[in-house]
Design an enzyme around this catalytic site. Structure first.
Site, PDB file in Angstrom:
ATOM      1  N   GLU A 228       0.884  -1.169   0.000  1.00  0.00           N
ATOM      2  CA  GLU A 228       0.000   0.000   0.000  1.00  0.00           C
ATOM      3  C   GLU A 228       0.912   1.206   0.000  1.00  0.00           C
ATOM      4  OE1 GLU A 228      -1.420   3.244   0.804  1.00  0.00           O
ATOM      5  OE2 GLU A 228      -1.790   2.567   2.846  1.00  0.00           O
ATOM      6  N   CYS A 262      -2.353   8.761   3.085  1.00  0.00           N
ATOM      7  CA  CYS A 262      -2.301   8.229   1.716  1.00  0.00           C
ATOM      8  C   CYS A 262      -3.602   8.493   0.968  1.00  0.00           C
ATOM      9  CB  CYS A 262      -2.021   6.732   1.750  1.00  0.00           C
ATOM     10  SG  CYS A 262      -0.420   6.302   2.452  1.00  0.00           S
ATOM     11  N   GLU A 359       2.680  13.299  -5.508  1.00  0.00           N
ATOM     12  CA  GLU A 359       1.860  13.315  -4.298  1.00  0.00           C
ATOM     13  C   GLU A 359       2.405  14.389  -3.362  1.00  0.00           C
ATOM     14  OE1 GLU A 359       0.401  10.248  -0.783  1.00  0.00           O
ATOM     15  OE2 GLU A 359       2.338   9.911  -1.753  1.00  0.00           O
TER      16      GLU A 359
END
Length: 460
Positions: A228, A262, A359
């Site tokens: 992940e 996230c 990100e």
């Protein structure tokens, strides 16, 4: 090498821990592998009792554990207490459902009879991040321990006291030594551990770089892995959305966990007919946030997890501006001690901008305007990440149709991407593979052993 607790609110060193030696590491892995031989023979009911006890201790110590989280990585104290409660729910969830999830599955073959059993694999390595230091461990450890695996955990170097506290909780709950083991080691040594024949699988939550390193080793040594990784979740606002409520959720989606999440909403995509109204109200709400001590219940935005994190965010903002982006709000460090960054909104971000595909892991929102829902879908999918997405609309059927076209692991309608124990969690593309939580999360590190039964007969 020293592993340190540094309080990001003051940027002061709190405590240091030495990494364990190679000899101690080898002994801990050996102990976990040995315990697996006994643990796998216990019943689901027996293992479930351990998880129930862990949940009970988490709740009993919620206040003190939350303070450790906030001290080490800056999470708001109320959110830290919420994380402890969520972790307890995860342990209870797998304790409650292990027997039904792991029941034998009977098949209907053309000839004979057949079923498959779920068998544990062995000792599983978990490499866990700092941003949710109890929840991330819970969603890895709970399903693996209840199915009969043992786990060794390399926790993030920013939160050594959280890692130590979790191991002590298992000890207090009565877990045999080796069922849950905390490893005070570096990330490099964790990657090297994948080669160890006693490690039967590895799960990592973290950066793309760390995931790539772990996946490379897992592939080389033919071991199951779950990753992940990062996310750059789109938050789509359609022309029929309730703007005021949507703005409130936008604040939650972007600022939860100080923006270090996230599945935080990071790219806000509004259709042009309502874009100006949304941006104006969103900007006002962001500017009104109370910044300060994460231990203070009145604070709405705390520090980032570290000074390095704050410096990196500012570097990304500068890079964005140099690439043509406009700062609508913030864009600077807060004028105070600690790892603080002002709430920030960036606009005019074009595909050629260096940060278009990056990100941003902090309180920075990228805002985009599109002509219609088709352009919104195209922009949402134009990302190397595929973790989550949220769609805001008063027309649920319309939103569901759009959700079908979004290339991510999770889509939430009229709510930011979120997590709970009974919903599968995971992504696509550079966000990783595999699933955690829900029934899917217990299916990753098991052997589904087929057993076929035939009447004895002449083979010719």
């Amino acid at each position: 090498m020293s592993i340190q607790t540094v309080n990001p609110f003051t940027n002061t060193l709190v405590r240091s821990f030495d990494e364990i030696s190679d000899t101690d590491l080898d002994n801990l892995i050996a102990q976990s592998a040995k315990e697996f031989q006994s643990w796998k023979k216990t019943s689901y009911e027996h293992r479930s009792q351990l998880l129930y006890k862990v949940a009970e201790i988490l709740r009993k110590k919620k206040s003190e554990l939350a303070k450790i989280i906030t001290l080490e990585m800056g999470k708001l104290i109320a959110q830290a207490e919420g994380e402890i409660e969520l972790s307890a729910k995860i342990f209870e969830y797998y304790a409650k459902h292990a027997v039904s999830f792991m029941a034998d599955k009977y098949l209907n073959p053309e000839f004979g009879k057949a079923y498959y059993k779920h068998s544990p694999l062995g000792t599983i390595l978990g490499v866990e991040p700092w941003n949710f230091p109890f929840y991330q461990v819970a969603r890895f450890a709970a399903p693996n321990i209840v199915i009969g695996n043992t786990v060794v955990v390399k926790h993030a170097s920013l939160v050594p006291q959280c890692g130590i506290a979790i191991e002590k909780i298992f000890e207090e709950a009565g877990a045999p030594k080796g069922v849950y083991t905390n490893l005070l080691i570096s990330g490099k040594r964790a990657s090297q551990l994948v080669a160890d024949v006693r490690i039967k699988g590895v799960s990592l939550t973290g950066s793309e770089a760390a995931g790539s390193s772990i996946a490379e080793q897992a592939g080389k040594y033919i071991k199951k892995s779950v990753l992940e990784l990062g996310g750059s979740d789109a938050f789509i606002i359609l022309d029929d959305a309730d703007i005021d409520k949507t703005v409130d959720w936008a604040i939650v989606g972007r600022i939860n966990n100080n923006g270090e999440c996230c599945v935080a909403s990071k790219r806000f995509i509004a259709v042009e007919s309502i874009a100006e109204e949304f941006l104006e109200k969103f900007k006002q709400k962001m500017s009104d946030l109370v910044i300060g001590d994460p231990m203070d219940s009145k604070t709405q935005l705390g520090p980032l997890s570290s000074e390095d994190a704050a410096v990196n965010i500012i570097d990304q903002i500068k890079k964005a501006v140099n690439g043509g982006a406009k700062i609508e709000l913030g864009g600077t460090r807060s004028d105070r001690v600690g790892a603080f960054v002002e709430p920030t909104i960036l606009t005019n971000i074009e595909p050629h901008n260096p940060i278009f595909y990056e990100e941003i892991f902090g309180p920075v929102a990228s805002f985009y305007v599109v002509k219609d829902e088709q352009e919104a879908i195209k922009l949402a999918n134009d990302s190397p990440y595929g973790l989550g997405c949220s769609i805001f609309s008063s027309n649920i059927e319309r939103a569901k149709s759009i959700a079908e076209d979004i290339d991510v692991g999770m889509v939430f309608i009229n709510h930011p991407t979120w997590t709970q124990e009974d919903l599968p969690f995971g992504g696509t593309k550079n966000s990783g593979y595999g699933r955690e939580l829900s029934e899917l999360g217990i299916q990753e590190f098991v052997n589904r052993k087929l057993i076929r039964i035939s009447e004895l007969s002449d083979p010719f």
